[in-house]
Design a protein around this motif. Sequence first.
Motif, mmCIF file in Angstrom:
data_model
loop_
_atom_site.group_PDB
_atom_site.id
_atom_site.type_symbol
_atom_site.label_atom_id
_atom_site.label_comp_id
_atom_site.label_asym_id
_atom_site.label_seq_id
_atom_site.Cartn_x
_atom_site.Cartn_y
_atom_site.Cartn_z
ATOM 1 N N ILE A 89 0.859 -1.188 0.000
ATOM 2 C CA ILE A 89 0.000 0.000 0.000
ATOM 3 C C ILE A 89 0.895 1.238 0.000
ATOM 4 O O ILE A 89 1.748 1.405 0.869
ATOM 5 C CB ILE A 89 -0.934 -0.006 1.223
ATOM 6 C CG1 ILE A 89 -1.842 -1.230 1.167
ATOM 7 C CG2 ILE A 89 -1.750 1.284 1.286
ATOM 8 C CD1 ILE A 89 -2.638 -1.480 2.423
ATOM 9 N N THR A 90 0.686 2.091 -1.002
ATOM 10 C CA THR A 90 1.501 3.302 -1.130
ATOM 11 C C THR A 90 0.713 4.569 -0.805
ATOM 12 O O THR A 90 1.297 5.579 -0.438
ATOM 13 C CB THR A 90 2.072 3.426 -2.552
ATOM 14 O OG1 THR A 90 1.000 3.377 -3.493
ATOM 15 C CG2 THR A 90 3.048 2.295 -2.838
ATOM 16 N N ASN A 91 -0.609 4.535 -0.965
ATOM 17 C CA ASN A 91 -1.462 5.680 -0.651
ATOM 18 C C ASN A 91 -2.603 5.166 0.225
ATOM 19 O O ASN A 91 -3.584 4.627 -0.270
ATOM 20 C CB ASN A 91 -2.000 6.308 -1.937
ATOM 21 C CG ASN A 91 -2.790 7.567 -1.683
ATOM 22 O OD1 ASN A 91 -3.437 7.728 -0.652
ATOM 23 N ND2 ASN A 91 -2.760 8.473 -2.646
ATOM 24 N N VAL A 92 -2.458 5.325 1.525
ATOM 25 C CA VAL A 92 -3.397 4.723 2.483
ATOM 26 C C VAL A 92 -4.795 5.298 2.332
ATOM 27 O O VAL A 92 -5.786 4.561 2.312
ATOM 28 C CB VAL A 92 -2.886 4.899 3.925
ATOM 29 C CG1 VAL A 92 -3.916 4.409 4.930
ATOM 30 C CG2 VAL A 92 -1.568 4.163 4.103
ATOM 31 N N LYS A 93 -4.913 6.598 2.211
ATOM 32 C CA LYS A 93 -6.245 7.215 2.112
ATOM 33 C C LYS A 93 -6.985 6.720 0.864
ATOM 34 O O LYS A 93 -8.164 6.375 0.918
ATOM 35 C CB LYS A 93 -6.123 8.735 2.103
ATOM 36 C CG LYS A 93 -7.452 9.446 2.201
ATOM 37 C CD LYS A 93 -7.265 10.943 2.306
ATOM 38 C CE LYS A 93 -8.604 11.650 2.335
ATOM 39 N NZ LYS A 93 -8.450 13.101 2.337
ATOM 40 N N LEU A 94 -6.298 6.663 -0.253
ATOM 41 C CA LEU A 94 -6.890 6.161 -1.491
ATOM 42 C C LEU A 94 -7.258 4.683 -1.361
ATOM 43 O O LEU A 94 -8.319 4.253 -1.801
ATOM 44 C CB LEU A 94 -5.918 6.375 -2.647
ATOM 45 C CG LEU A 94 -6.406 6.087 -4.048
ATOM 46 C CD1 LEU A 94 -7.617 6.934 -4.383
ATOM 47 C CD2 LEU A 94 -5.284 6.349 -5.043
ATOM 48 N N PHE A 95 -6.395 3.900 -0.720
ATOM 49 C CA PHE A 95 -6.658 2.482 -0.519
ATOM 50 C C PHE A 95 -7.904 2.268 0.339
ATOM 51 O O PHE A 95 -8.750 1.441 0.023
ATOM 52 C CB PHE A 95 -5.445 1.813 0.152
ATOM 53 C CG PHE A 95 -5.666 0.388 0.530
ATOM 54 C CD1 PHE A 95 -5.564 -0.620 -0.410
ATOM 55 C CD2 PHE A 95 -5.985 0.040 1.838
ATOM 56 C CE1 PHE A 95 -5.778 -1.947 -0.065
ATOM 57 C CE2 PHE A 95 -6.195 -1.278 2.193
ATOM 58 C CZ PHE A 95 -6.090 -2.272 1.240
ATOM 59 N N VAL A 96 -8.029 3.013 1.398
ATOM 60 C CA VAL A 96 -9.135 2.822 2.348
ATOM 61 C C VAL A 96 -10.457 3.340 1.791
ATOM 62 O O VAL A 96 -11.486 2.676 1.914
ATOM 63 C CB VAL A 96 -8.806 3.504 3.696
ATOM 64 C CG1 VAL A 96 -10.018 3.540 4.609
ATOM 65 C CG2 VAL A 96 -7.655 2.782 4.378
ATOM 66 N N TYR A 97 -10.452 4.502 1.162
ATOM 67 C CA TYR A 97 -11.700 5.125 0.729
ATOM 68 C C TYR A 97 -12.019 4.945 -0.754
ATOM 69 O O TYR A 97 -13.106 5.289 -1.190
ATOM 70 C CB TYR A 97 -11.672 6.619 1.058
ATOM 71 C CG TYR A 97 -11.721 6.887 2.551
ATOM 72 C CD1 TYR A 97 -12.891 6.702 3.264
ATOM 73 C CD2 TYR A 97 -10.584 7.303 3.236
ATOM 74 C CE1 TYR A 97 -12.929 6.940 4.629
ATOM 75 C CE2 TYR A 97 -10.616 7.540 4.595
ATOM 76 C CZ TYR A 97 -11.791 7.361 5.280
ATOM 77 O OH TYR A 97 -11.836 7.590 6.636
ATOM 78 N N GLY A 98 -11.081 4.424 -1.544
ATOM 79 C CA GLY A 98 -11.292 4.294 -2.985
ATOM 80 C C GLY A 98 -12.270 3.206 -3.371
ATOM 81 O O GLY A 98 -13.061 3.357 -4.302
ATOM 82 N N GLU A 99 -12.239 2.090 -2.701
ATOM 83 C CA GLU A 99 -13.101 0.934 -3.000
ATOM 84 C C GLU A 99 -13.570 0.341 -1.676
ATOM 85 O O GLU A 99 -12.918 0.515 -0.649
ATOM 86 C CB GLU A 99 -12.312 -0.156 -3.757
ATOM 87 C CG GLU A 99 -11.765 0.246 -5.092
ATOM 88 C CD GLU A 99 -12.768 0.127 -6.220
ATOM 89 O OE1 GLU A 99 -13.859 -0.459 -6.007
ATOM 90 O OE2 GLU A 99 -12.470 0.627 -7.308
#
Length: 146
Positions: A89-99
Amino acid sequence: MIEFEIAMIILVGLFIFYLSLNFKLVREHEVVVIERLGRFSKLIDKPGIYFITPLLDRVYQTVTTRKESKSFSFNVEEYTYHASYKAKITNVKLFVYGEIDTYQAINDFFVEQYRDYMNINKSLIDQMMEYALERGVEISDINVDN
């Protein structure tokens, strides 16, 4: 008078217990996503013990930033395939809220693309890596066996 003192001791004990539930230990290679009143507030990415404000803040999710091995199986026609890759995981916010489930979305994308190509090639790997990066995940070492 003794009943009052006992009641106060019990209340102070309960208060201390309630506050102790609001401490969060963050380990190395972990990132904690904090929400305040249901909205993103901050990321805690440094190891240590942190106090989370009661009633306002909550730990939404804890994710690891270590490289992990992921694997899944899928069917194409009458054959069952097993796929694996390494993910970080390189972008935590995107990982958590993206999908809702980012890894499942990556797996589903791979299966759709694999059915179109029916083999692993540079184009498929590039598409999968780009798709994952758009969701905050860097992937490598993609393998498919049947």
